[in-house]
Design an enzyme around this catalytic site. Structure first.
Site, PDB file in Angstrom:
ATOM      1  N   ASP A 190       0.833  -1.208   0.000  1.00  0.00           N
ATOM      2  CA  ASP A 190       0.000   0.000   0.000  1.00  0.00           C
ATOM      3  C   ASP A 190       0.863   1.250   0.000  1.00  0.00           C
ATOM      4  O   ASP A 190       1.648   1.473   0.922  1.00  0.00           O
ATOM      5  CB  ASP A 190      -0.872   0.001   1.264  1.00  0.00           C
ATOM      6  CG  ASP A 190      -1.776   1.222   1.329  1.00  0.00           C
ATOM      7  OD1 ASP A 190      -2.843   1.180   0.690  1.00  0.00           O
ATOM      8  OD2 ASP A 190      -1.409   2.214   1.992  1.00  0.00           O
TER       9      ASP A 190
ATOM     10  N   TYR B 168       2.746   9.806  -0.107  1.00  0.00           N
ATOM     11  CA  TYR B 168       3.798   9.228   0.742  1.00  0.00           C
ATOM     12  C   TYR B 168       5.192   9.501   0.163  1.00  0.00           C
ATOM     13  O   TYR B 168       6.199   9.240   0.824  1.00  0.00           O
ATOM     14  CB  TYR B 168       3.630   7.710   0.908  1.00  0.00           C
ATOM     15  CG  TYR B 168       2.346   7.266   1.565  1.00  0.00           C
ATOM     16  CD1 TYR B 168       1.463   8.172   2.137  1.00  0.00           C
ATOM     17  CD2 TYR B 168       2.001   5.919   1.604  1.00  0.00           C
ATOM     18  CE1 TYR B 168       0.282   7.757   2.726  1.00  0.00           C
ATOM     19  CE2 TYR B 168       0.823   5.490   2.199  1.00  0.00           C
ATOM     20  CZ  TYR B 168      -0.033   6.416   2.743  1.00  0.00           C
ATOM     21  OH  TYR B 168      -1.201   5.986   3.322  1.00  0.00           O
TER      22      TYR B 168
ATOM     23  N   LYS C 258      -2.800   5.864  -4.246  1.00  0.00           N
ATOM     24  CA  LYS C 258      -3.965   6.707  -3.915  1.00  0.00           C
ATOM     25  C   LYS C 258      -3.865   8.092  -4.533  1.00  0.00           C
ATOM     26  O   LYS C 258      -2.772   8.659  -4.639  1.00  0.00           O
ATOM     27  CB  LYS C 258      -4.108   6.862  -2.393  1.00  0.00           C
ATOM     28  CG  LYS C 258      -3.999   5.560  -1.617  1.00  0.00           C
ATOM     29  CD  LYS C 258      -4.353   5.721  -0.155  1.00  0.00           C
ATOM     30  CE  LYS C 258      -3.947   4.505   0.663  1.00  0.00           C
ATOM     31  NZ  LYS C 258      -2.536   4.499   1.099  1.00  0.00           N
TER      32      LYS C 258
ATOM     33  N   HIS D 162      -7.834   9.031  -1.841  1.00  0.00           N
ATOM     34  CA  HIS D 162      -7.217   8.992  -0.499  1.00  0.00           C
ATOM     35  C   HIS D 162      -8.151   9.535   0.592  1.00  0.00           C
ATOM     36  O   HIS D 162      -8.289   8.935   1.660  1.00  0.00           O
ATOM     37  CB  HIS D 162      -5.910   9.784  -0.533  1.00  0.00           C
ATOM     38  CG  HIS D 162      -4.916   9.384   0.501  1.00  0.00           C
ATOM     39  ND1 HIS D 162      -3.565   9.383   0.282  1.00  0.00           N
ATOM     40  CD2 HIS D 162      -5.070   8.984   1.783  1.00  0.00           C
ATOM     41  CE1 HIS D 162      -2.937   8.995   1.383  1.00  0.00           C
ATOM     42  NE2 HIS D 162      -3.823   8.741   2.305  1.00  0.00           N
TER      43      HIS D 162
HETATM   44  N1  LIG Z   1      -5.672   5.878   3.888  1.00  0.00           N
HETATM   45  C1  LIG Z   1      -5.179   6.647   4.860  1.00  0.00           C
HETATM   46  O1  LIG Z   1      -5.620   7.782   5.095  1.00  0.00           O
HETATM   47  C2  LIG Z   1      -4.090   6.122   5.698  1.00  0.00           C
HETATM   48  C3  LIG Z   1      -3.400   5.004   5.285  1.00  0.00           C
HETATM   49  N2  LIG Z   1      -2.365   4.482   6.034  1.00  0.00           N
HETATM   50  C4  LIG Z   1      -1.713   3.234   5.547  1.00  0.00           C
HETATM   51  O2  LIG Z   1      -1.781   2.268   6.582  1.00  0.00           O
HETATM   52  C5  LIG Z   1      -0.459   1.799   6.840  1.00  0.00           C
HETATM   53  C6  LIG Z   1      -0.335   1.347   8.276  1.00  0.00           C
HETATM   54  O3  LIG Z   1      -0.602   2.403   9.169  1.00  0.00           O
HETATM   55  P1  LIG Z   1       0.520   3.059  10.098  1.00  0.00           P
HETATM   56  O4  LIG Z   1       0.012   4.405  10.465  1.00  0.00           O
HETATM   57  O5  LIG Z   1       1.831   2.950   9.420  1.00  0.00           O
HETATM   58  O6  LIG Z   1       0.462   2.223  11.450  1.00  0.00           O
HETATM   59  P2  LIG Z   1       0.601   0.685  11.871  1.00  0.00           P
HETATM   60  O7  LIG Z   1      -0.581   0.358  12.680  1.00  0.00           O
HETATM   61  O8  LIG Z   1       0.915  -0.163  10.709  1.00  0.00           O
HETATM   62  O9  LIG Z   1       1.847   0.740  12.856  1.00  0.00           O
HETATM   63  C7  LIG Z   1       3.136   0.981  12.384  1.00  0.00           C
HETATM   64  C8  LIG Z   1       4.070   1.145  13.595  1.00  0.00           C
HETATM   65  O10 LIG Z   1       4.068  -0.056  14.381  1.00  0.00           O
HETATM   66  C9  LIG Z   1       5.392  -0.605  14.417  1.00  0.00           C
HETATM   67  N3  LIG Z   1       5.233  -2.062  14.304  1.00  0.00           N
HETATM   68  C10 LIG Z   1       4.897  -2.766  13.194  1.00  0.00           C
HETATM   69  N4  LIG Z   1       4.807  -4.080  13.486  1.00  0.00           N
HETATM   70  C11 LIG Z   1       5.078  -4.209  14.790  1.00  0.00           C
HETATM   71  C12 LIG Z   1       5.136  -5.318  15.679  1.00  0.00           C
HETATM   72  N5  LIG Z   1       4.896  -6.558  15.257  1.00  0.00           N
HETATM   73  N6  LIG Z   1       5.473  -5.074  16.984  1.00  0.00           N
HETATM   74  C13 LIG Z   1       5.723  -3.824  17.427  1.00  0.00           C
HETATM   75  N7  LIG Z   1       5.688  -2.732  16.639  1.00  0.00           N
HETATM   76  C14 LIG Z   1       5.355  -2.932  15.326  1.00  0.00           C
HETATM   77  C15 LIG Z   1       6.154   0.022  13.275  1.00  0.00           C
HETATM   78  O11 LIG Z   1       7.529   0.129  13.568  1.00  0.00           O
HETATM   79  P3  LIG Z   1       8.665  -0.624  12.687  1.00  0.00           P
HETATM   80  O12 LIG Z   1       8.560  -0.120  11.282  1.00  0.00           O
HETATM   81  O13 LIG Z   1       9.927  -0.230  13.366  1.00  0.00           O
HETATM   82  O14 LIG Z   1       8.388  -2.101  12.803  1.00  0.00           O
HETATM   83  C16 LIG Z   1       5.494   1.408  13.206  1.00  0.00           C
HETATM   84  O15 LIG Z   1       6.054   2.261  14.175  1.00  0.00           O
HETATM   85  C17 LIG Z   1       0.411   2.996   6.463  1.00  0.00           C
HETATM   86  O16 LIG Z   1       1.774   2.647   6.384  1.00  0.00           O
HETATM   87  C18 LIG Z   1      -0.239   3.427   5.189  1.00  0.00           C
HETATM   88  O17 LIG Z   1       0.153   2.556   4.143  1.00  0.00           O
HETATM   89  C19 LIG Z   1      -2.046   5.055   7.245  1.00  0.00           C
HETATM   90  C20 LIG Z   1      -2.690   6.194   7.693  1.00  0.00           C
HETATM   91  C21 LIG Z   1      -3.747   6.827   6.939  1.00  0.00           C
HETATM   92  O1  LIG Z   2      -2.337   7.909   4.426  1.00  0.00           O
HETATM   93  C1  LIG Z   2      -1.645   8.366   5.329  1.00  0.00           C
HETATM   94  O2  LIG Z   2      -0.738   7.727   5.852  1.00  0.00           O
HETATM   95  C2  LIG Z   2      -1.907   9.708   5.790  1.00  0.00           C
HETATM   96  O3  LIG Z   2      -1.383  10.193   6.746  1.00  0.00           O
HETATM   97  C3  LIG Z   2      -2.921  10.425   5.049  1.00  0.00           C
HETATM   98  O4  LIG Z   2      -3.890  10.680   5.927  1.00  0.00           O
HETATM   99  C4  LIG Z   2      -2.408  11.591   4.223  1.00  0.00           C
HETATM  100  O5  LIG Z   2      -1.094  11.502   3.918  1.00  0.00           O
HETATM  101  C5  LIG Z   2      -2.829  12.892   4.823  1.00  0.00           C
HETATM  102  O6  LIG Z   2      -3.963  13.095   5.023  1.00  0.00           O
HETATM  103  C6  LIG Z   2      -1.863  13.957   5.159  1.00  0.00           C
HETATM  104  O7  LIG Z   2      -2.600  15.023   5.757  1.00  0.00           O
END
Ligand SMILES: NC(=O)C1=CN([C@@H]2O[C@H](COP(=O)(O)OP(=O)(O)OC[C@H]3O[C@@H](n4cnc5c(N)ncnc54)[C@H](OP(=O)(O)O)[C@@H]3O)[C@@H](O)[C@H]2O)C=CC1
Ligand SMILES: O=C(O)C(=O)[C@@H](O)[C@H](O)C(=O)CO
Length: 274
Positions: free
Chosen positions: A45, A50, A75, A108
């Site tokens: 994803d 990003y 996205k 997005h």
């Molecule tokens: N559509 C949208 O608006 C959004 C989409 N996203 C998407 O969702 C994805 C995931 O969300 P995200 O916000 O990154 O959060 P996550 O819930 O995936 O958490 C990520 C964090 O948890 C840590 N982590 C991962 N696996 C473990 C584990 N097994 N044990 C302990 N710590 C762990 C990672 O550190 P480390 O890397 O060091 O393992 C990182 O700090 C994003 O990367 C993005 O692709 C996110 C936000 C908004």
């Molecule tokens: O998808 C993500 O990880 C985000 O943080 C999004 O919400 C996006 O990049 C954004 O809204 C930034 O304001």
């Protein structure tokens, strides 16, 4: 192991778990995508916003895994809403990725104040008809936004990627998704360390797994597709290793009622994404 799949409402399939890539940049970002594919991930994803589509595309191309076996998601950003702007933005994403098609393309954020998401959706329908996008969906859409898209275009999104984790279980929206056969993808699935709470730690001990594995298994049993991000090969493997144990209905219910709300107050009705 390679992750199992879920069926989409357009007849295609999507892996049941994927790799989130927010923050994975540069050579380490490429390496993280390569190691995830080696571990068995088949869904990656990303998003134009990003600023790592180049790394994701490079990782997919560098991996010995066949490109056709990897579901690449990207996205459309808020500043590119509108019919023509969406078509141009997609070209930019495709060039960044260095691929000739994308498996899943999402709006997005809905940006209701801008009021162009239906125009963008029409452009995405066009991209799907042209075959350069295999499946189309949305992200951060509420039930009302979904209703309007379907009412005005007749095309139901295959996926809605939403904030979903034990602090924010989104029961009503999941019921709407189920009614329309929309697959839920869960962003921030680990809920920023929620797994380290007492309840989830206790459940993890019962199953001899980690708290993160309990949380990801909870997503799977809700029927959602979590996309945990990890830069670390070991944690990537841990997050994928969630198909050999099952939570009881009572455990799923207890996790679903932890509550407390959104992680960073990103309400889709008002969130302004550029
Ligand atoms: N559509 C949208 O608006 C959004 C989409 N996203 C998407 O969702 C994805 C995931 O969300 P995200 O916000 O990154 O959060 P996550 O819930 O995936 O958490 C990520 C964090 O948890 C840590 N982590 C991962 N696996 C473990 C584990 N097994 N044990 C302990 N710590 C762990 C990672 O550190 P480390 O890397 O060091 O393992 C990182 O700090 C994003 O990367 C993005 O692709 C996110 C936000 C908004
Ligand atoms: O998808 C993500 O990880 C985000 O943080 C999004 O919400 C996006 O990049 C954004 O809204 C930034 O304001």
């Amino acid at each position: 192991m390679t992750s199992p799949t879920r069926r989409l409402n357009d007849g295609r399939t999507l892996p049941a778990i994927g790799l989130g890539t927010y923050g994975l940049r540069g050579d380490d970002g490429v390496a993280a995508v390569v190691s995830a594919l080696a571990a068995g991930y088949r869904l990656v994803d990303t998003a134009l916003n990003y600023e790592n589509e180049r790394e994701v595309g490079e990782g997919v191309r560098a991996s010995p895994v066949d490109r056709a076996d990897v579901a690449v998601t990207t996205k459309l950003p808020g500043r590119h809403h509108g019919f023509d702007a969406t078509l141009r933005s997609f070209e930019e994403s495709l060039a960044n990725l260095g691929l000739d098609y994308v498996d899943l393309y999402l709006i997005h954020w809905p940006l209701p104040a801008v009021d162009k998401y239906v125009d963008s959706w029409r452009a995405m329908i066009r991209l799907r008809e042209e075959g350069v996008v295999r499946s189309i969906g949305v992200s951060n859409f509420t039930a009302a936004h979904l209703k309007r898209l379907v009412g005005e275009t007749g095309v139901i999104p295959a996926v809605n990627q939403i904030e979903l984790h034990p602090r924010f279980a989104q029961r009503e929206l999941l019921a709407v998704h189920e009614k329309h056969s929309i697959v839920t993808e869960s962003w921030s699935p680990l809920g920023s360390g929620v797994g380290r709470g007492t309840l989830i730690t206790a459940i993890a001990e019962t199953h001899a797994v980690t708290p993160s594995q309990v949380v990801l298994r909870w997503h799977l049993q809700l029927g959602a597709v979590p996309i945990p991000k990890s830069a670390d090969e070991q944690r990537q493997r841990e997050n994928l290793d969630v198909f050999r144990f099952e939570l009881s209905d009572a455990e799923v219910e207890a996790i679903s009622t932890l509550g407390s709300g959104r992680l960073w107050d990103a309400d889709p009705e008002t969130h302004e994404e550029f």
